[in-house]
Every structure is written in C-alpha cells, then in structure tokens.
Write an enzyme that holds these catalytic residues in place. Structure first.
Site, PDB file in Angstrom:
ATOM      1  N   GLN A 234      20.044   0.012  16.080  1.00  0.00           N
ATOM      2  CA  GLN A 234      20.878  -0.393  16.646  1.00  0.00           C
ATOM      3  C   GLN A 234      22.102  -0.518  16.631  1.00  0.00           C
ATOM      4  O   GLN A 234      22.826  -0.638  16.270  1.00  0.00           O
ATOM      5  CB  GLN A 234      20.078  -1.520  17.913  1.00  0.00           C
ATOM      6  CG  GLN A 234      18.472  -1.626  18.120  1.00  0.00           C
ATOM      7  CD  GLN A 234      18.889  -0.975  19.532  1.00  0.00           C
ATOM      8  OE1 GLN A 234      20.069   0.362  19.441  1.00  0.00           O
ATOM      9  NE2 GLN A 234      17.165  -0.643  19.811  1.00  0.00           N
TER      10      GLN A 234
ATOM     11  N   CYS B 211      32.167   9.223  26.734  1.00  0.00           N
ATOM     12  CA  CYS B 211      31.979   7.935  28.336  1.00  0.00           C
ATOM     13  C   CYS B 211      31.921   8.705  29.567  1.00  0.00           C
ATOM     14  O   CYS B 211      32.649   9.168  29.557  1.00  0.00           O
ATOM     15  CB  CYS B 211      33.473   6.761  28.153  1.00  0.00           C
ATOM     16  SG  CYS B 211      32.839   6.333  26.621  1.00  0.00           S
TER      17      CYS B 211
ATOM     18  N   TYR C  98       6.465   0.579  18.135  1.00  0.00           N
ATOM     19  CA  TYR C  98       7.130   2.392  17.350  1.00  0.00           C
ATOM     20  C   TYR C  98       8.786   1.630  17.413  1.00  0.00           C
ATOM     21  O   TYR C  98       9.690   1.105  17.706  1.00  0.00           O
ATOM     22  CB  TYR C  98       8.085   2.539  19.060  1.00  0.00           C
ATOM     23  CG  TYR C  98       7.383   3.993  19.127  1.00  0.00           C
ATOM     24  CD1 TYR C  98       7.427   4.922  19.211  1.00  0.00           C
ATOM     25  CD2 TYR C  98       6.790   3.195  20.350  1.00  0.00           C
ATOM     26  CE1 TYR C  98       6.727   6.149  20.575  1.00  0.00           C
ATOM     27  CE2 TYR C  98       5.345   3.989  21.405  1.00  0.00           C
ATOM     28  CZ  TYR C  98       5.707   5.580  20.955  1.00  0.00           C
ATOM     29  OH  TYR C  98       5.257   6.440  22.091  1.00  0.00           O
TER      30      TYR C  98
ATOM     31  N   GLU D 292       4.606   3.141  12.856  1.00  0.00           N
ATOM     32  CA  GLU D 292       6.304   4.235  13.137  1.00  0.00           C
ATOM     33  C   GLU D 292       5.593   6.127  12.748  1.00  0.00           C
ATOM     34  O   GLU D 292       5.341   5.333  11.148  1.00  0.00           O
ATOM     35  CB  GLU D 292       7.052   3.628  12.182  1.00  0.00           C
ATOM     36  CG  GLU D 292       8.642   4.832  12.259  1.00  0.00           C
ATOM     37  CD  GLU D 292       8.762   5.095  13.767  1.00  0.00           C
ATOM     38  OE1 GLU D 292       8.915   5.979  14.033  1.00  0.00           O
ATOM     39  OE2 GLU D 292       8.974   4.554  14.409  1.00  0.00           O
TER      40      GLU D 292
ATOM     41  N   CYS E 298      39.157   5.713  18.902  1.00  0.00           N
ATOM     42  CA  CYS E 298      37.784   5.588  20.144  1.00  0.00           C
ATOM     43  C   CYS E 298      37.404   4.426  20.597  1.00  0.00           C
ATOM     44  O   CYS E 298      37.110   2.875  20.444  1.00  0.00           O
ATOM     45  CB  CYS E 298      36.408   6.424  19.788  1.00  0.00           C
ATOM     46  SG  CYS E 298      34.989   6.117  20.765  1.00  0.00           S
TER      47      CYS E 298
ATOM     48  N   CYS F  42      14.486   3.430  26.848  1.00  0.00           N
ATOM     49  CA  CYS F  42      15.895   3.283  26.592  1.00  0.00           C
ATOM     50  C   CYS F  42      15.960   4.230  27.745  1.00  0.00           C
ATOM     51  O   CYS F  42      17.185   5.160  28.220  1.00  0.00           O
ATOM     52  CB  CYS F  42      16.730   4.057  25.529  1.00  0.00           C
ATOM     53  SG  CYS F  42      15.853   5.119  24.831  1.00  0.00           S
TER      54      CYS F  42
ATOM     55  N   ASP G  23       8.634   0.243  22.002  1.00  0.00           N
ATOM     56  CA  ASP G  23      10.137   0.522  21.785  1.00  0.00           C
ATOM     57  C   ASP G  23      10.250   2.037  21.647  1.00  0.00           C
ATOM     58  O   ASP G  23      10.575   2.525  20.421  1.00  0.00           O
ATOM     59  CB  ASP G  23      11.189   0.361  21.055  1.00  0.00           C
ATOM     60  CG  ASP G  23      12.407   0.010  20.861  1.00  0.00           C
ATOM     61  OD1 ASP G  23      13.145   0.887  22.185  1.00  0.00           O
ATOM     62  OD2 ASP G  23      13.005  -0.211  20.635  1.00  0.00           O
TER      63      ASP G  23
END
Length: 525
Positions: free
Chosen positions: A356, A104, A385, A406, A232, A481, A454
């Site tokens: 995801q 993080c 994608y 893909e 975590c 992303c 994507d």
C-alpha cells in the site's frame, strides 16, 4: 442568447449535424452552466436542455462559462473558460503543473469538501448500483428519488462503472445503535489525514526524452504525453530526490529513453520505494534490454548522492506493451528487499511486491478491518486476496488461524517470508484462484468464522461470491478500492443472506478521486 433549463448557449445556431442528432449544443458552442455535481472522475456536471456536459475543473455549486469540446448522443465534454460564481470549496492548487498533470484531480477542492464528496460518492453507488438502503443522517439530505443523477438506472449485476453524481455531500456519523433501529447501512464520514501531503511511499515514473535529454513525470490527463517534473507534492520528498538524480545522471551518461512508438531506447520507468518507518529506499530501473551502458558509473553516483538507497534493481521489459514490469528482475547493488512496518508487523518489500502506497492510512484501514472482523482470538479467518500478506498478518495477531490465498505465486512467496519474518506460525498461505482454493479448504474441513476480501478494482470474481455464500461465515469484511464494484458485490451478498451493517470510507489518496472502503456484513440468521 437562448435561455435553457440548465444553461444558456451563445454563438452560432445549431449545425446540421447537431440538429440531425437532436442535440441542443454543438462542438465549439459556448454555454453558461450551473454545476450540479461531480462525476466519479472529478468532472463538474452541468446540463443544457437536459443534455449533460462534463466540465473538468468545475465544482458543485458553481456557475461557469464553458466551451463544448465534444458531443456524444447522451453527454458531452466542455472546457472551463470562466467562473461566473465560485464555490466556497474552491482553493488555489499549490502544484505548479496541476492543470497539465493527470496525477491528481482535486487539488482545486478544499480537503474537508473532498472528504464529504467521497462519502457521498460511496452513498450514491450503494443506492444506485447496489439498490441498498442507506441510513439518512443529514437533516437536509434529499431522498435518492429527488437527487439529480446521471447515467443509466444501474441495475445490479450490470455495468458498475456508470457515472455517479455526488452533488450534495452530507455528514455521515450515525450511532451504531441506529443500525438495527433504522434498518439501513450506516456510511461513516470519510477518515482523512491530518497532513494530506507527501504521503506516497512509491513513485512510478515513466521516462521520455525532450531536447535530447531524459524527462520523467506523470502522464498528461487523458494521454501518454509525459509532463516533466522535479517535485510532486503527494510524493515523499526522498522519492523526488531519487527520480531527479536518476534523470540527471542518465543525461550525463547519455542514457536513452524508451520510445513507445518505435520500441527503441533503453530506460522505460524509474520506480522508487520508500520505507517510512525504517527510512530505507529501493530504486528499480525498468529497461528495454538487459545491458545498461555505464552501469557502474550510474550505480556509483546514486550511492554517493543518495545514501538512503539500500537496493538498486533492474527489471527487463522488452515487450511492446503498456505493462510496466517484465518477467526478469535482478539486483544491481545492495539487497533484493527493503523493510518497513505497518503497525507492529514488519514487511519485506521486493521490486515487484504490491505494498500500500499510503502507510499512515493503511494502518487506519487495516485497524478498521480488524475491528469489523470482531476477533476474540479463537476465530478462523480466510483472507481471499492476501497479496504479500499485509492484511493476513494484521489479522493473525488477533485470530486463532488465518488462511491467505492469492493468485500470484510470487506474492505468496513474499507472504510466507513475511510470516516467517514476524514469527507468525498461525498463518497458512496458498497460491491459486480464491474460488478454487477456498472450496478445496472446505473439503479438508476448514471452515471460516470470518472471510476478508480485498479485491482489485474489478471487484470479486462471481464464483468467489458464490463460495462465500456456500461457506456461510458469520462475518464478511469487504475492503474495496472501487465503490461501484463494491456496491454490485454487496448486492449479491445481501441477496444470499447477508446484511451490510456499516461502510467506512478511508481517504488513502488525498487530492485524487479515489476512495477506499471497509465494509462489515453479517449473516441475517
């Protein structure tokens, strides 16, 4: 003490090296800095006589004392020593190893402030890299020409990973009617989570050794040194439990850890997948060799302690590489897949499937994708994608026909299996590069009303963008992303006859610097 425009420097005079380089600071100097923003990697940014210093852990609006660690020609790095003035957005990180772990980057920043910063990061990328006009919705928002930035000018088509400074986040909710009236892109406020902890459904933990026993955790920031951890706060609790049990059982059985330097040792990674809806779990042991000592005892202990685990697999990777998976995967016990849902769509998840990691926000993101696609049930859609078919199958519920492509053949096999699992017969999947397959479809008479992309962090292949412009769908929905490559690709599509209407940031990874976006483009004619 010497006064500078943006900072004050203490300590000895400039060394000969610093003078020769024309720098106002030298390694080991201590400086006072006003933090004017953050980079896309979450580092605070200050300046000394116009020279940029990146300070890990510093927040915009703070005044800090920092020690210069490293200098380069145009920028340097400094270590935060003391907070002279503290941002109202600063909070105490709840994770006990946050300062060591690289998993993080923003646990010291209030969650609402993170969401604002992520929106502004998207805005700055669109304006600086994409040279795109964004609707100004904050009454006090400065024009880009007045906003402090760092890095090169960022001409479209150049490097898209230059530093972007998001210094003064603003809210971004404009009414859709303003799009045509004002002409710019509306960037909405980032969609965050009500509960932004324990959201990850997959743990991917490198394994090492210390004091003769197995350890496992994230790598320390900027290194391959493993920080051992038992919990975590962004992982599902069951993922923590499985990783902890695997390490303990491995120690008891004398299992060796892989050593990157020597290439020896057995256990390289432990990967755990958790299906949030069904509760099923999969454990994958990535090993440097096929033979696992005491494998029956290991499997027996895991099954006894962790009844949620429905699948235990082994992946063999004997290569001297940082790539996690090898080419061979086999089932040690149980099924080769676990099952989960996104919305009403069921998915089979195998050891190497990409799925995801934040299921709650995935549903938000895919819902926005369907909304932007504007489907009425009669459209033909191409998903460029498609992976294992996650977005394709979401779209297929609302479209007449969906074609998914893909480059990874195994992903296409999974996509076909997922379509069959859901009884969806209006979806066609094909393996290969999108920029090759889609033109072939066009020659067969297949035309798309909507194209959804994507891509990975590097963005769309230039030939795919050319293919989209040649096919001329009414709408393009771009899921990204990486805001920098998104901005670069939007510029190309805008130059080819499309208008970017709206961008919706979605916080898929709270407490990190990552932000996902869903963007709607329509043909100008």
């Amino acid at each position: 003490m010497k006064n500078n425009r943006s900072g004050r420097r203490q300590g000895r005079p400039d060394s000969k090296a610093a003078v020769a380089a024309g720098l106002p600071v030298n390694k080991n100097d201590e400086v006072m800095l006003d933090i004017i923003g953050m980079t896309h990697e979450g580092e605070g940014v200050g300046r000394v006589e116009g020279y940029t210093l990146f300070v890990q852990g510093a927040l915009p609006g703070e005044k800090v004392r920092a020690k210069v660690l490293k200098t380069k020609k145009q920028y340097g790095y400094a270590k935060l020593l003391e907070l002279a003035e503290t941002s109202a957005s600063r909070i105490a990180p709840p994770c006990p190893i946050y300062d060591q772990c690289g998993g993080c980057q923003l646990q010291h920043m209030d969650y609402a402030a993170q969401l604002e910063w992520k929106r502004q990061l998207v805005v700055d990328n669109l304006e600086r890299i994409g040279k795109l006009d964004v609707v100004k919705v904050g009454a006090n928002e400065e024009p880009l020409s007045e906003r402090k930035r760092i890095g090169e000018s960022g001409e479209a088509g150049g490097e898209a990973d230059g530093e972007v400074l998001a210094g003064a986040p603003q809210e971004g909710n404009a009414a859709p009617g303003e799009v045509s009236r004002r002409g710019g892109i509306v960037v909405r406020s980032t969609l965050g989570m009500d509960e932004p902890w324990r959201y990850r459904n997959k743990a991917q933990v490198p394994i090492g050794a210390a004091d003769g026993g197995l350890i496992g955790g994230f790598y320390a920031r900027g290194s391959h040194r493993i920080i051992d951890m038992e919990t975590c706060l962004i992982q599902h609790e069951h993922n923590d439990a499985v990783v902890s049990a695997v390490k303990r059982i491995g120690r008891e059985l004398g299992i060796s850890a892989y050593n990157e330097e020597t290439g020896r040792g057995l256990l390289r990674h432990v990967i755990v997948k958790k299906a949030f809806r069904t509760g099923e779990m999969m454990l994958v042991l990535v090993t440097n060799g096929r033979d696992i000592p005491h494998v029956d005892a290991w499997i027996g202990s895991i099954r006894e302690e962790l009844p949620e685990v429905a699948s235990i697999c082994q992946n063999v990777n004997t290569q001297r590489t940082n790539v996690i998976f090898g080419s061979e995967t086999r089932v040690l016990w149980g099924r080769d897949v676990i099952y989960d849902y996104i919305g009403d769509v069921q998915f089979a998840i195998s050891a190497r499937s990409f799925y995801q990691v934040n299921p709650a926000q995935t549903e938000v993101l895919y819902g926005k994708t369907v909304e932007y696609a504007g489907l009425t049930g009669s459209e033909t859609v191409i998903d460029a994608y498609c992976g294992i078919g996650t977005i394709s199958l979401f779209l297929a519920q609302h479209a007449d026909k969906v074609y998914g492509v893909e480059i990874v053949p195994e992903a296409i096999e999974d996509a076909r299996a997922n379509a069959e699992l859901n009884g969806m017969k209006n979806v066609v999947f094909e393996a290969g590069p999108s920029e090759d397959v889609i033109p072939a479809w066009k020659e067969q008479g297949i035309t798309a009303d909507v194209i959804v992309v994507d891509p990975p962090r590097k963005g769309c292949d230039p030939r795919l963008l050319e293919t989209i412009l040649e096919m001329k769908p009414e709408r393009v929905v771009y899921v990204s992303c990486n805001p920098s490559t998104l901005a670069r690709d939007l510029r190309v599509l805008e130059g080819g006859g499309y208008k970017t209407v709206e961008v919706q940031p979605v916080d898929m990874f709270p407490w990190t610097v990552h932000v996902e976006c869903c963007s709607l483009l329509v043909r100008k004619d």
